[in-house]
Design a protein around this motif. Structure first.
Motif, mmCIF file in Angstrom:
data_model
loop_
_atom_site.group_PDB
_atom_site.id
_atom_site.type_symbol
_atom_site.label_atom_id
_atom_site.label_comp_id
_atom_site.label_asym_id
_atom_site.label_seq_id
_atom_site.Cartn_x
_atom_site.Cartn_y
_atom_site.Cartn_z
ATOM 1 N N ILE A 107 -45.467 38.788 -36.447
ATOM 2 C CA ILE A 107 -45.585 38.111 -37.738
ATOM 3 C C ILE A 107 -46.697 37.075 -37.643
ATOM 4 N N LYS A 108 -47.650 37.138 -38.567
ATOM 5 C CA LYS A 108 -48.723 36.154 -38.632
ATOM 6 C C LYS A 108 -48.391 35.110 -39.691
ATOM 7 N N LEU A 109 -48.298 33.860 -39.264
ATOM 8 C CA LEU A 109 -48.070 32.745 -40.179
ATOM 9 C C LEU A 109 -49.419 32.096 -40.438
ATOM 10 N N ALA A 125 -39.539 41.183 -27.789
ATOM 11 C CA ALA A 125 -40.034 41.955 -28.931
ATOM 12 C C ALA A 125 -40.814 41.090 -29.913
ATOM 13 N N TYR A 126 -40.540 39.780 -29.912
ATOM 14 C CA TYR A 126 -41.100 38.908 -30.934
ATOM 15 C C TYR A 126 -42.484 38.390 -30.549
ATOM 16 N N ARG A 127 -43.363 38.410 -31.526
ATOM 17 C CA ARG A 127 -44.688 37.790 -31.360
ATOM 18 C C ARG A 127 -45.052 37.110 -32.679
ATOM 19 N N ILE A 128 -45.097 35.789 -32.626
ATOM 20 C CA ILE A 128 -45.451 34.992 -33.799
ATOM 21 C C ILE A 128 -46.813 34.370 -33.531
ATOM 22 N N THR A 129 -47.696 34.451 -34.503
ATOM 23 C CA THR A 129 -49.016 33.849 -34.330
ATOM 24 C C THR A 129 -49.388 33.009 -35.537
ATOM 25 N N CYS A 163 -48.441 28.699 -26.945
ATOM 26 C CA CYS A 163 -49.714 28.770 -26.234
ATOM 27 C C CYS A 163 -50.890 28.681 -27.203
ATOM 28 N N THR A 164 -51.978 28.093 -26.726
ATOM 29 C CA THR A 164 -53.227 28.151 -27.468
ATOM 30 C C THR A 164 -53.813 29.549 -27.305
ATOM 31 N N LEU A 165 -54.817 29.854 -28.103
ATOM 32 C CA LEU A 165 -55.443 31.165 -28.008
ATOM 33 C C LEU A 165 -56.171 31.353 -26.683
ATOM 34 N N SER A 166 -56.487 30.251 -26.003
ATOM 35 C CA SER A 166 -57.151 30.336 -24.700
ATOM 36 C C SER A 166 -56.161 30.400 -23.543
ATOM 37 N N GLY A 167 -54.845 30.332 -23.859
ATOM 38 C CA GLY A 167 -53.843 30.527 -22.820
ATOM 39 C C GLY A 167 -53.204 29.286 -22.251
#
Length: 236
Positions: A107-109, A125-129, A163-167
């Motif tokens: 899900i993209k917020l 299973a979950y990935r929130i961005t 996490c940030t997009l850079s990890g």
């Protein structure tokens, strides 16, 4: 010549079958609108349509709330997602494991305020961005505020990895733990942790009756409008 025509015919058939499969997957019903206040729309290309209570949610579609509007969406696995005013999400990817859980749910917020309550699927299973963060959950209630150049994640229950997009990552393990990610320009950002958040979704809960309630997908009002050929919405 006949052999060539045969291969062309087979190629056309496979192309048509692939297109039909993609169309069916794009129309997969993955949830339902449980609470709707004022303007809550689905956006597909140039098409915009109002969402009403009981309407199904489709994979890969964008849901947007207007000013002074709110919504609560219940996914197939009983994940509850509440949206405040001027919020935008995309049900980016769902891979169904069985009738009550997902193997993958992304899900993209994009913008706005949200409360996310995990359902029956496995934690992996979950990935929130958001535009600045990736968020992992473990049986979790999270308040998330996505603003331009800033994402705030507040843990209400359970645990989460932000996490940030850079990890760069922070672990939220106690109620009230907060991760704040701030853009510093040029694709870079900083992440900080505190236990004294200046914001939570609680202030938005009064915007609509039932906005912060949690319900199971199986208890959703049965709707059969022909768009649910699997019968999952009706519990069949």
């Amino acid at each position: 010549m006949k052999l060539r025509n045969f291969f062309l015919f087979v190629l056309v058939i496979f192309s048509l079958l692939a297109s039909a499969q993609e169309s069916t997957q794009a129309q997969t019903r993955v949830g339902e609108a449980a609470v709707i206040k004022n303007e809550v729309v689905r956006v597909a290309g140039a098409s915009i349509a109002q969402i009403n209570v009981g309407d199904g949610l489709l994979r890969d579609e964008v849901v947007r709330t207007g000013a002074d509007s709110a919504a609560r969406l219940v996914m197939l696995d009983s994940t509850n997602l509440s949206l405040g005013p001027s919020a935008t999400i995309k049900l980016d990817r769902t891979v169904i494991s069985d009738e009550r859980s997902y193997r993958e749910i992304a899900i993209k917020l994009t913008s706005g305020a949200f409360r996310f309550v995990t359902g029956n699927s496995e934690k992996a299973a979950y990935r929130i961005t958001t535009p600045l963060a990736t968020i992992g959950v473990r049986g979790t209630i999270l308040d998330i505020l996505s603003q331009r150049g800033r994402t705030t994640v507040v843990l209400q229950e359970g645990a989460s990895s932000v996490c940030t997009l850079s990890g760069q990552c922070i672990q939220l393990i106690q109620p009230g733990d907060t991760a704040i990610i701030t853009s510093t320009g040029s694709g870079r950002s900083t992440i900080q942790k505190s236990n004294n958040s200046p914001w939570t979704f609680a202030a938005t809960c009064a915007a609509a009756a039932g906005l912060c309630s949690v319900t199971d997908y199986a208890n959703a009002t049965p709707i059969d409008d022909g768009s649910d050929p699997t019968g999952m919405l009706c519990g069949r």
